[in-house]
Design a protein around this motif. Structure first.
Motif, PDB file in Angstrom:
ATOM      1  N   ASP A  64       0.825  -1.212   0.000  1.00 43.17           N
ATOM      2  CA  ASP A  64       0.000   0.000   0.000  1.00 43.17           C
ATOM      3  C   ASP A  64       0.859   1.262   0.000  1.00 43.17           C
ATOM      4  O   ASP A  64       1.668   1.471   0.902  1.00 43.17           O
ATOM      5  CB  ASP A  64      -0.918  -0.006   1.218  1.00 43.17           C
ATOM      6  CG  ASP A  64      -1.991   1.058   1.150  1.00 43.17           C
ATOM      7  OD1 ASP A  64      -2.038   1.821   0.154  1.00 43.17           O
ATOM      8  OD2 ASP A  64      -2.787   1.137   2.102  1.00 43.17           O
ATOM      9  N   LEU A  65       0.659   2.085  -1.014  1.00 44.33           N
ATOM     10  CA  LEU A  65       1.381   3.345  -1.127  1.00 44.33           C
ATOM     11  C   LEU A  65       0.517   4.544  -0.762  1.00 44.33           C
ATOM     12  O   LEU A  65       0.937   5.683  -0.957  1.00 44.33           O
ATOM     13  CB  LEU A  65       1.930   3.504  -2.547  1.00 44.33           C
ATOM     14  CG  LEU A  65       3.083   2.552  -2.854  1.00 44.33           C
ATOM     15  CD1 LEU A  65       3.318   2.447  -4.337  1.00 44.33           C
ATOM     16  CD2 LEU A  65       4.330   3.011  -2.148  1.00 44.33           C
ATOM     17  N   THR A  66      -0.664   4.306  -0.218  1.00 41.26           N
ATOM     18  CA  THR A  66      -1.540   5.397   0.185  1.00 41.26           C
ATOM     19  C   THR A  66      -0.826   6.247   1.235  1.00 41.26           C
ATOM     20  O   THR A  66      -0.261   5.728   2.184  1.00 41.26           O
ATOM     21  CB  THR A  66      -2.860   4.849   0.768  1.00 41.26           C
ATOM     22  OG1 THR A  66      -3.452   3.975  -0.194  1.00 41.26           O
ATOM     23  CG2 THR A  66      -3.828   5.971   1.108  1.00 41.26           C
ATOM     24  N   LYS A 105      -3.704   9.516  -2.468  1.00 45.45           N
ATOM     25  CA  LYS A 105      -3.009   8.689  -3.455  1.00 45.45           C
ATOM     26  C   LYS A 105      -2.204   9.647  -4.320  1.00 45.45           C
ATOM     27  O   LYS A 105      -2.773  10.381  -5.124  1.00 45.45           O
ATOM     28  CB  LYS A 105      -4.004   7.916  -4.312  1.00 45.45           C
ATOM     29  CG  LYS A 105      -4.776   6.862  -3.569  1.00 45.45           C
ATOM     30  CD  LYS A 105      -5.711   6.141  -4.516  1.00 45.45           C
ATOM     31  CE  LYS A 105      -6.500   5.069  -3.800  1.00 45.45           C
ATOM     32  NZ  LYS A 105      -7.402   4.363  -4.723  1.00 45.45           N
ATOM     33  N   VAL A 106      -0.885   9.678  -4.140  1.00 46.53           N
ATOM     34  CA  VAL A 106      -0.061  10.621  -4.880  1.00 46.53           C
ATOM     35  C   VAL A 106       1.053   9.962  -5.688  1.00 46.53           C
ATOM     36  O   VAL A 106       1.593  10.559  -6.603  1.00 46.53           O
ATOM     37  CB  VAL A 106       0.546  11.702  -3.948  1.00 46.53           C
ATOM     38  CG1 VAL A 106      -0.535  12.601  -3.402  1.00 46.53           C
ATOM     39  CG2 VAL A 106       1.335  11.075  -2.828  1.00 46.53           C
ATOM     40  N   THR A 107       1.414   8.735  -5.338  1.00 44.35           N
ATOM     41  CA  THR A 107       2.454   8.040  -6.096  1.00 44.35           C
ATOM     42  C   THR A 107       1.857   7.588  -7.416  1.00 44.35           C
ATOM     43  O   THR A 107       0.796   6.976  -7.446  1.00 44.35           O
ATOM     44  CB  THR A 107       2.994   6.837  -5.308  1.00 44.35           C
ATOM     45  OG1 THR A 107       3.577   7.309  -4.102  1.00 44.35           O
ATOM     46  CG2 THR A 107       4.032   6.076  -6.105  1.00 44.35           C
ATOM     47  N   VAL A 148       2.970  -4.003 -11.264  1.00 42.63           N
ATOM     48  CA  VAL A 148       2.453  -2.784 -10.631  1.00 42.63           C
ATOM     49  C   VAL A 148       0.958  -2.905 -10.371  1.00 42.63           C
ATOM     50  O   VAL A 148       0.485  -2.588  -9.280  1.00 42.63           O
ATOM     51  CB  VAL A 148       2.775  -1.546 -11.493  1.00 42.63           C
ATOM     52  CG1 VAL A 148       2.106  -0.307 -10.929  1.00 42.63           C
ATOM     53  CG2 VAL A 148       4.286  -1.340 -11.577  1.00 42.63           C
ATOM     54  N   GLU A 149       0.210  -3.406 -11.345  1.00 41.33           N
ATOM     55  CA  GLU A 149      -1.250  -3.473 -11.209  1.00 41.33           C
ATOM     56  C   GLU A 149      -1.715  -4.404 -10.095  1.00 41.33           C
ATOM     57  O   GLU A 149      -2.647  -4.085  -9.371  1.00 41.33           O
ATOM     58  CB  GLU A 149      -1.887  -3.932 -12.526  1.00 41.33           C
ATOM     59  CG  GLU A 149      -1.899  -2.880 -13.587  1.00 41.33           C
ATOM     60  CD  GLU A 149      -2.544  -3.359 -14.871  1.00 41.33           C
ATOM     61  OE1 GLU A 149      -2.973  -4.543 -14.951  1.00 41.33           O
ATOM     62  OE2 GLU A 149      -2.611  -2.564 -15.814  1.00 41.33           O
ATOM     63  N   VAL A 156      -1.887   6.279  -8.328  1.00 39.94           N
ATOM     64  CA  VAL A 156      -2.710   6.994  -9.305  1.00 39.94           C
ATOM     65  C   VAL A 156      -2.121   6.807 -10.700  1.00 39.94           C
ATOM     66  O   VAL A 156      -0.933   6.508 -10.845  1.00 39.94           O
ATOM     67  CB  VAL A 156      -2.827   8.507  -8.981  1.00 39.94           C
ATOM     68  CG1 VAL A 156      -3.565   8.708  -7.687  1.00 39.94           C
ATOM     69  CG2 VAL A 156      -1.483   9.177  -8.934  1.00 39.94           C
ATOM     70  N   GLU A 157      -2.953   6.985 -11.699  1.00 36.15           N
ATOM     71  CA  GLU A 157      -2.494   6.866 -13.089  1.00 36.15           C
ATOM     72  C   GLU A 157      -1.612   8.022 -13.365  1.00 36.15           C
ATOM     73  O   GLU A 157      -0.665   8.190 -13.818  1.00 36.15           O
ATOM     74  CB  GLU A 157      -3.664   6.865 -14.058  1.00 36.15           C
ATOM     75  CG  GLU A 157      -4.524   5.638 -13.956  1.00 36.15           C
ATOM     76  CD  GLU A 157      -3.812   4.331 -14.273  1.00 36.15           C
ATOM     77  OE1 GLU A 157      -3.023   4.284 -15.236  1.00 36.15           O
ATOM     78  OE2 GLU A 157      -4.023   3.372 -13.564  1.00 36.15           O
TER      79      GLU A 157
END
Length: 157
Positions: A64-66, A105-107, A148-149, A156-157
């Motif tokens: 989790d990168l949140t 979510k910024v990464t 990654v998916e 984020v995209e």
């Protein structure tokens, strides 16, 4: 997959990861454990699909990168760890910083792809492995995308 190398079957993922970490410049601002989780997980996944060794551990699911902002840049530096005859010396810099909003979510997916590419270049050069030029390239592209998916959330995209 290791045809023509004397390293067949002799991979120590922790050693390789340590060596890779020596080739980058890592900055963490209070999120060292999360940075290690992201980088170690991704390295294991990349090592596994580049070498084709299914006995190597996969990247864990659900990293989790949140609330974490990850950036990846190449920065020219006379004393850089990477060298190219034309480009000169540079460092690859990964920066992990917490966000004020811990639910943000910024990464970006592009940042994670940059990290993956850096790891893949390292592994391919380490073992002199060329990218496939036959139909197995389709499988490789799928594995790259799925890394990654399927394994990282809060991106984020």
């Amino acid at each position: 997959m290791f045809e023509g190398t004397s390293q067949k079957g002799k991979i120590d993922p922790e050693f390789e990861y340590g060596w890779y970490m020596e080739s980058i410049d890592l900055h963490c601002d209070g999120v060292e454990d999360r940075a290690k989780e992201v980088l170690w997980g991704m390295f294991r996944g990349v090592l596994r699909f580049v070498t084709g060794y299914r006995w190597l551990d996969e990247c864990p699911m659900g990293i989790d990168l949140t609330g974490i902002n990850v950036t990846a840049v190449a920065r020219q530096n006379e004393a850089g760890k990477n060298r190219h005859d034309i480009l000169g010396n540079w460092d690859i810099v990964f920066t992990f910083t917490p966000c004020e909003d811990s639910s943000a979510k910024v990464t970006t997916r592009a940042t994670l792809e940059s990290i993956r590419k850096s790891m893949e270049r390292f592994i391919r050069s380490r073992y002199d492995l060329k990218e496939p030029e036959d139909l197995s390239l389709i499988l490789l592209e799928q594995q790259r995308k799925e890394l990654v998916e399927k394994h990282f959330i809060g991106v984020v995209e």
